[in-house]
Design a protein around this motif. Structure first.
Motif, mmCIF file in Angstrom:
data_model
loop_
_atom_site.group_PDB
_atom_site.id
_atom_site.type_symbol
_atom_site.label_atom_id
_atom_site.label_comp_id
_atom_site.label_asym_id
_atom_site.label_seq_id
_atom_site.Cartn_x
_atom_site.Cartn_y
_atom_site.Cartn_z
ATOM 1 N N PHE A 1 8.317 15.461 -37.218
ATOM 2 C CA PHE A 1 6.996 15.905 -36.768
ATOM 3 C C PHE A 1 7.134 16.858 -35.582
ATOM 4 O O PHE A 1 6.507 17.922 -35.547
ATOM 5 N N ALA A 2 7.969 16.493 -34.604
ATOM 6 C CA ALA A 2 8.157 17.323 -33.422
ATOM 7 C C ALA A 2 8.794 18.660 -33.779
ATOM 8 O O ALA A 2 8.396 19.706 -33.248
ATOM 9 N N ILE A 3 9.750 18.650 -34.671
ATOM 10 C CA ILE A 3 10.417 19.898 -35.064
ATOM 11 C C ILE A 3 9.450 20.819 -35.801
ATOM 12 O O ILE A 3 9.368 22.017 -35.510
ATOM 13 N N VAL A 4 8.692 20.272 -36.762
ATOM 14 C CA VAL A 4 7.778 21.090 -37.558
ATOM 15 C C VAL A 4 6.668 21.688 -36.690
ATOM 16 O O VAL A 4 6.446 22.897 -36.687
ATOM 17 N N PHE A 5 5.986 20.850 -35.935
ATOM 18 C CA PHE A 5 4.867 21.350 -35.148
ATOM 19 C C PHE A 5 5.328 22.112 -33.909
ATOM 20 O O PHE A 5 4.638 23.026 -33.461
ATOM 21 N N GLY A 6 6.474 21.770 -33.364
ATOM 22 C CA GLY A 6 7.026 22.554 -32.260
ATOM 23 C C GLY A 6 7.370 23.961 -32.707
ATOM 24 O O GLY A 6 7.101 24.937 -32.003
ATOM 25 N N THR A 7 7.945 24.089 -33.896
ATOM 26 C CA THR A 7 8.269 25.405 -34.437
ATOM 27 C C THR A 7 7.006 26.212 -34.698
ATOM 28 O O THR A 7 6.945 27.410 -34.386
ATOM 29 N N LEU A 8 5.981 25.565 -35.272
ATOM 30 C CA LEU A 8 4.720 26.268 -35.520
ATOM 31 C C LEU A 8 4.068 26.747 -34.227
ATOM 32 O O LEU A 8 3.587 27.876 -34.151
ATOM 33 N N GLU A 9 4.061 25.904 -33.208
ATOM 34 C CA GLU A 9 3.470 26.296 -31.932
ATOM 35 C C GLU A 9 4.257 27.428 -31.289
ATOM 36 O O GLU A 9 3.670 28.360 -30.747
ATOM 37 N N LEU A 10 5.572 27.359 -31.346
ATOM 38 C CA LEU A 10 6.386 28.445 -30.795
ATOM 39 C C LEU A 10 6.123 29.757 -31.525
ATOM 40 O O LEU A 10 5.951 30.808 -30.898
#
Length: 75
Positions: free
Chosen positions: A52-61
């Protein structure tokens, strides 16, 4: 005194400000274990907290960088 000359820069300043916030939040998801702990403790898990952190962190970045450079924006 009027600030008419500033009005043309306000959309750009808002766009860059929002982009900086999104980049900060995206980086925080990669660097802080507290986010994963909070997601795990909440009990609302759609997927593994690390994923979850990787997917949404990548999207936010990605969205933050796009906003900062102005790519795919109308203003």
């Amino acid at each position: 005194m009027t600030f008419n000359y500033i009005q043309k820069y306000i959309p750009m300043m808002l766009r860059v400000s929002l982009g900086i916030v999104l980049v900060w939040l995206g980086l925080w998801k990669f660097l802080a274990d507290a986010f994963r702990d909070a997601v795990t403790a909440s009990g609302v898990t759609i997927m593994d907290p690390a994923t979850f952190a990787i997917v949404f962190g990548t999207l936010e970045l990605l969205l933050g960088v796009l906003l900062i450079i102005g790519l795919l924006t109308r203003i």
